[in-house]
Design an enzyme around this catalytic site. Sequence first.
Site, mmCIF file in Angstrom:
data_model
loop_
_atom_site.group_PDB
_atom_site.id
_atom_site.type_symbol
_atom_site.label_atom_id
_atom_site.label_comp_id
_atom_site.label_asym_id
_atom_site.label_seq_id
_atom_site.Cartn_x
_atom_site.Cartn_y
_atom_site.Cartn_z
ATOM 1 N N ASP A 1 0.856 -1.170 0.069
ATOM 2 C CA ASP A 1 -0.027 -0.164 -0.094
ATOM 3 C C ASP A 1 0.920 1.047 0.004
ATOM 4 O O ASP A 1 1.335 1.898 -1.178
ATOM 5 C CB ASP A 1 -1.000 -0.015 1.352
ATOM 6 C CG ASP A 1 -2.155 1.052 1.214
ATOM 7 O OD1 ASP A 1 -2.013 1.774 0.346
ATOM 8 O OD2 ASP A 1 -2.611 0.921 2.330
ATOM 9 N N LYS B 1 -2.200 -0.782 -5.090
ATOM 10 C CA LYS B 1 -3.415 -0.064 -5.394
ATOM 11 C C LYS B 1 -2.934 1.288 -6.338
ATOM 12 O O LYS B 1 -1.956 1.369 -6.548
ATOM 13 C CB LYS B 1 -3.840 0.971 -3.770
ATOM 14 C CG LYS B 1 -4.375 -0.228 -3.134
ATOM 15 C CD LYS B 1 -5.189 0.417 -1.673
ATOM 16 C CE LYS B 1 -5.594 -0.807 -0.756
ATOM 17 N NZ LYS B 1 -5.867 -0.385 0.499
ATOM 18 N N ASP C 1 -6.749 -8.711 6.269
ATOM 19 C CA ASP C 1 -7.746 -8.746 7.300
ATOM 20 C C ASP C 1 -8.335 -7.487 7.712
ATOM 21 O O ASP C 1 -7.672 -6.436 7.131
ATOM 22 C CB ASP C 1 -7.100 -9.252 8.688
ATOM 23 C CG ASP C 1 -6.167 -8.222 9.314
ATOM 24 O OD1 ASP C 1 -5.231 -7.853 8.506
ATOM 25 O OD2 ASP C 1 -6.219 -8.053 10.497
HETATM 26 P P1 IMP Z 1 2.075 -0.709 3.631
HETATM 27 O O1 IMP Z 1 1.059 0.565 3.612
HETATM 28 O O2 IMP Z 1 2.462 -0.791 2.128
HETATM 29 O O3 IMP Z 1 3.368 -0.560 4.650
HETATM 30 O O4 IMP Z 1 1.058 -1.827 4.095
HETATM 31 C C1 IMP Z 1 1.327 -2.404 5.359
HETATM 32 C C2 IMP Z 1 0.310 -3.487 5.513
HETATM 33 O O5 IMP Z 1 -1.048 -3.026 5.810
HETATM 34 C C3 IMP Z 1 0.151 -4.607 4.571
HETATM 35 O O6 IMP Z 1 1.139 -5.651 4.320
HETATM 36 C C4 IMP Z 1 -1.351 -5.175 4.825
HETATM 37 O O7 IMP Z 1 -1.088 -6.047 5.702
HETATM 38 C C5 IMP Z 1 -1.823 -3.874 5.537
HETATM 39 N N1 IMP Z 1 -2.828 -3.326 4.309
HETATM 40 C C6 IMP Z 1 -2.637 -2.300 3.537
HETATM 41 N N2 IMP Z 1 -3.746 -1.938 2.698
HETATM 42 C C7 IMP Z 1 -4.804 -3.104 3.325
HETATM 43 C C8 IMP Z 1 -6.055 -3.002 2.927
HETATM 44 O O8 IMP Z 1 -6.760 -2.398 1.999
HETATM 45 N N3 IMP Z 1 -6.804 -3.987 3.594
HETATM 46 C C9 IMP Z 1 -6.155 -4.598 4.402
HETATM 47 N N4 IMP Z 1 -4.742 -4.630 4.838
HETATM 48 C C10 IMP Z 1 -4.217 -3.569 4.056
#
Ligand code: IMP
Length: 184
Positions: free
Chosen positions: A106, A134, A162
């Site tokens: 994300d 995304k 989750d």
């Molecule tokens: P980051 O923002 O790329 O560091 O994402 C961190 C973590 O947040 C990911 O590995 C997921 O476990 C969780 N995450 C991010 N976006 C979503 C979503 O839309 N649904 C559920 N979990 C999410």
Amino acid sequence: MKKNMHKDVTEILVTYEEIEEICEKLGKQISSDYKTDDLVVVGILKGAIPFLTLLTFNIDINVQIEYMQTKSYYGGHESTGTTTITHDLEVDIKGRDILIVEDIVDSGRSLKLVKEHLYNKGAKSVKVCALVTKEKGTEEDVVIDYVGKVIPNKFIIGFGLDYQEKYRNLKYIGVLDPKVYGGK
Ligand code: IMP
Ligand code: MG
């Protein structure tokens, strides 16, 4: 009262059949890209488990499967901005090729942290494979080498993903009804 979890999904974004196709395609690509038989596949707990399982069934070179755990959401539906490693690798990865497997990238914050961590431990190369990303792209400047599907900027659940530790066992990826987290 007991509730059917499928009712909390407003839209299905990636079906199980599509996930199977994605895993076949990416598995083939990974098998042909790596010239080594000493690849370490590192799944990021807990969300990567179903994807890693299906993906590695489609990889036909020898791999070692290991796991790490990071935490960033702490139960909400928006990233908190700080990520920590809560479970580290227990094997020596000096001079080895690593493929990180993520359910979703994300903001890219956790990925950046994990990548730096693995290079600090002496990895020769660190590549990344994510089931979904995304449309808005990442906030951090990180390369995602293999992407299954780019999806709209919505909070999603299922196939490992989750909300407050629930919905990981949905056999597809869907949009969580905002009512569940008090949104509109
Ligand atoms: P980051 O923002 O790329 O560091 O994402 C961190 C973590 O947040 C990911 O590995 C997921 O476990 C969780 N995450 C991010 N976006 C979503 C979503 O839309 N649904 C559920 N979990 C999410
Ligand atoms: Mg994750």
